[in-house]
Structures are given as C-alpha cells and as structure tokens.
Design an enzyme around this catalytic site. Structure first.
Site, mmCIF file in Angstrom:
data_model
loop_
_atom_site.group_PDB
_atom_site.id
_atom_site.type_symbol
_atom_site.label_atom_id
_atom_site.label_comp_id
_atom_site.label_asym_id
_atom_site.label_seq_id
_atom_site.Cartn_x
_atom_site.Cartn_y
_atom_site.Cartn_z
ATOM 1 C CB THR A 153 93.990 13.985 47.894
ATOM 2 O OG1 THR A 153 92.739 13.541 47.143
ATOM 3 C CG2 THR A 153 93.531 13.006 49.023
ATOM 4 C CE LYS A 179 90.393 14.726 48.921
ATOM 5 N NZ LYS A 179 90.119 12.916 48.664
ATOM 6 C CB THR A 190 80.606 15.808 49.265
ATOM 7 O OG1 THR A 190 82.046 15.710 48.677
ATOM 8 C CG2 THR A 190 81.188 16.169 50.978
ATOM 9 C CD GLU A 276 91.577 11.958 41.346
ATOM 10 O OE1 GLU A 276 91.999 11.280 42.653
ATOM 11 O OE2 GLU A 276 91.119 10.128 40.643
ATOM 12 C CG ASN A 402 92.553 7.080 39.513
ATOM 13 O OD1 ASN A 402 92.437 7.327 40.493
ATOM 14 N ND2 ASN A 402 92.542 8.258 38.910
ATOM 15 C CB SER A 407 103.344 6.831 42.758
ATOM 16 O OG SER A 407 103.567 5.229 41.843
#
EC number: 2.3.1.35
Length: 407
Positions: A153, A179, A190, A276, A402, A407
C-alpha cells in the site's frame, strides 16, 4: 542455514501470481495469489484489536479448525474492515472463486486485505482477479517477487526473503513476504505476512514455533503506535521436502525455529525501516534487565515515543527523551543503574552513566545519528535479560501521507 534469493515461491510445491484488478489502485497490481500444489498444515497469528477485519475472522476460523490450508488470496487498496456481513460474504465469494478455478476446497482458502477501512470490496473484481491469476500461477522466483509487490500500500519497497537448511539430510526451504509501512504497532505479529515452507511438521509444533518467534520479531516493531484491524501472519507447510515429520522439540525443531526467526526478524526490520515517511531505522537494545518482559517493555517504549522518534529524525542526542519513555513504560527500575549509548556504523558514544549525564562530544554524536540505522543501547545493570525493538524516525512526510490516505 543459507540465505537464498526469492520469497514465497522458493519452497517446493508453491506457486504465486498477481494481477491488476483495479480494486482501488488504477495503475498497478493489487491482487496476489499464493498456492500450494498439496494441502498444507498451517499456523497463524492475528490482530489483538477488538475491531477485526472480515478476512481476519475468516482466516482465524481456518487456522483454529485444524483443517488444511492450500491457498491465500490477498488484495491491497481496501481493508475489508468494519464492513459487516457484506465483508464476510466477500471473503466467501473469493474463496469459492478459487474452488471453481482450481478445484480446491474453498474452506482451505485464506484471504487477506489491506488498505482503507470501512469500504466494501468490489466482489466482481475479486472474482475476476482470482480467475485471471489461477491461469498464471507460477513457481518462479519472479512470480513470488511480483506477488510481494502487489500487496503493497504505502510501502516504498517490497519485502521478501528466503532461506534453506537441512534436516536429517533433507534440504528444507522457507520463504516469506510481508507488507507494512503505517498503522504498525502489532500485538500479535505484523500487518500482513505470508510464509511458505516445504518442511513436514505437526500443526501444533508449527503453531508453537510461529507464536514464539512472532513475540520477539514482529511484536517488537512499531511505526506509529496504531494496531491494525487486519494484522495477519500465515505460515503454510506442505511437507514436500520429504523429511521425517517433526513431531517433537528436538534438534530438527530448533533448526527450523532458528530459520523461522531469521525470516521473521528480517521482514520485521524491513517494515520498520520502511515506515511511512521514514528516513532511518531506529533500534533500541536493552540488556541486563531484571526480566525479559521488562526488557521488551523498555525497548518498545523507546522506539514508540514520538519525541524519541523526532529526536532520531533531527539527529538530536537528547537522551532525556529516551529515559523519559523508559520511565513511563510501566517497567520498574532504578535510574541510577542505567547506562545509555548511541550507536551506528559511525561509532558508539555513552551519553548517560548511572544517573548522571556525561559531557559527551556533540559532533561525534551527530555523526553517529546521521546514519540510516541508529541504535539506542541501554544497559540496566539489574539482571541478565535483554530484548531489541525496531521502529523508525518521525518525519514531516508521515503527516502528509496520512492526511490524505483515502484520496
């Protein structure tokens, strides 16, 4: 043990496929399929979040039933969490599409999803994706790598690893993919991880090994303190290596468990480093604690603190932030016993010694903290237990990613 190229297709009898199903993303693959030529014993660990995605509930039923597992279908983009009966029906429809395409019992098909919470999955696209992938299943390394990319993602890199080892003269292989980049603070394993192996092993021992290893690997990472609704780890063992079935906690079991630990630790650290917006892997190693639980609590508190993560991003040797996080962790200790160091490939420096701050070289500390992997090393001087936790720094990009995730 030998680290080898590949991931989920390296073990004998496993195949993979991926495709563009347009579940949510429009310009990339977003479905993956992992399949064993024969039924597998399986083990799994799942999110402790009370709000569990439909796919988590579906997979947990399979693992808990003791029945075999033969395939897993994964989609990215939509999490199938907080979706009610319709979400569970989507899991069943996906599994039945595998049964129709390949003739395997739909009750042996696991499903997994990752992405936005609260959106319903387009079942027609899932079914079409299964039909497409069933025709392209392949045992090549490339097929496994492509599958590891399809489940991403906000990940910036795919995550896969494989190892081989020998049990009683038989070569055994274990591979995996995972992932995870955000919403990472596991209390089971995880985000999504899938392990495949050709070892012959009893289900109860496989589950015990997976649960124990997860506790010291995936459960020791954090990115943002959020435990996902979809956390799932599945391990499938098809026995095609031909070894005598592992039924006891003997040397063969320990050999397998060591390989499992390597694979899980590798994937866990890859996820922590790919948090991220992250620019650094942030490691906390606590040694000589009173108990193992204290060591784990302290190390996780250090890497989980937003102030600590910001200090790592800014290369600021503000050791007070790390001590503060230890202090509110819940573990009891005497600060006058504590030594704290910063480490990286650029060197090592002590900044706090048994209750007293040191007059350390700020330039050297800056040099150490500029590296891509930074370790906070803490000696508690209160016992002989130790633990390591992994996280990442907190950057401006985390908020950007985030703030507009849907979007």
């Amino acid at each position: 043990m030998e680290v080898i190229k590949g991931g989920v297709t390296v073990a004998e009898g496993f195949k993979a496929a991926s495709c563009e199903a347009n579940i949510k993303y429009k310009d990339r693959t977003d479905m993956a399929f992992v399949y064993s030529e024969v039924p597998c014993v399986c083990a799994g660990t799942f999110t402790s979040n009370v709000v569990k995605a439909a796919c988590v509930q579906w997979d947990k039923q399979i693992v808990d039933s003791g029945k075999p597992m033969q395939a897993v279908v994964i989609n990215s983009g939509i999490a199938n969490a907080c979706t009610g009966k319709e979400g569970f029906d989507a899991c069943e429809a996906t599994a039945k599409a595998v049964e129709k395409s390949l003739g395997v019992d739909y009750a042996s098909v696991a499903v997994a999803s990752t992405g936005v919470i609260g959106m319903q999955l387009p079942v027609d696209k899932l079914v079409a994706g299964v039909e497409k992938m069933s025709k392209t299943l392949d045992g090549s390394i490339e097929a496994g790598t492509d599958a590891s990319k399809a489940i991403m993602t906000t990940d910036t890199v795919n995550k896969e690893v494989a190892v081989s080892f020998h049990i009683a003269g038989k070569k055994v292989t274990l591979g995996g993919m995972s992932k995870g980049s955000g919403m990472i603070h596991p209390n089971m394993c995880t985000m999504l991880a899938f392990l495949t192996t050709d070892i012959a092993i009893e289900k109860s021992l496989l589950q015990e090994a997976v649960s124990e290893v997860v506790s010291d690997t995936f459960n020791m990472i954090t990115v943002d303190g959020d435990t996902s609704t979809n956390d799932t780890l599945l391990c499938m063992a098809n026995g095609k290596a031909g070894n005598d079935i592992v039924k006891d906690k003997n040397d063969d079991y320990e050999t397998f468990k060591n390989a499992l630990f390597y694979v899980c630790e590798f994937l866990a650290k890859k996820m922590a480093a790919d948090g991220e917006g992250a620019s650094k892997l942030f490691e906390a190693k606590v040694v000589n604690a009173k108990t193992k639980e204290d060591a784990k609590t302290l190390s996780r508190a250090i890497v989980g603190s937003n102030l600590s993560k910001a200090a790592i991003f800014g290369c600021d040797a503000n050791f007070g932030r790390f001590l503060c996080a230890m202090g509110y962790s819940g573990a009891q200790f005497d600060q006058n016993d504590v030594e704290l160091f910063f480490e990286s490939k650029a060197g090592r420096i002590e900044v706090f010694h048994k209750g007293t701050p040191l007059d350390f070289d700020e330039d050297k500390a800056l040099e150490i903290m500029k590296e891509e992997t930074v370790t906070v090393f803490v000696d508690m001087h209160e016992g002989d237990a130790e633990a390591t936790a992994w996280g990442c720094d907190l950057t401006y990009d985390y908020v950007k990613i985030n703030a507009d995730y849907r979007s």
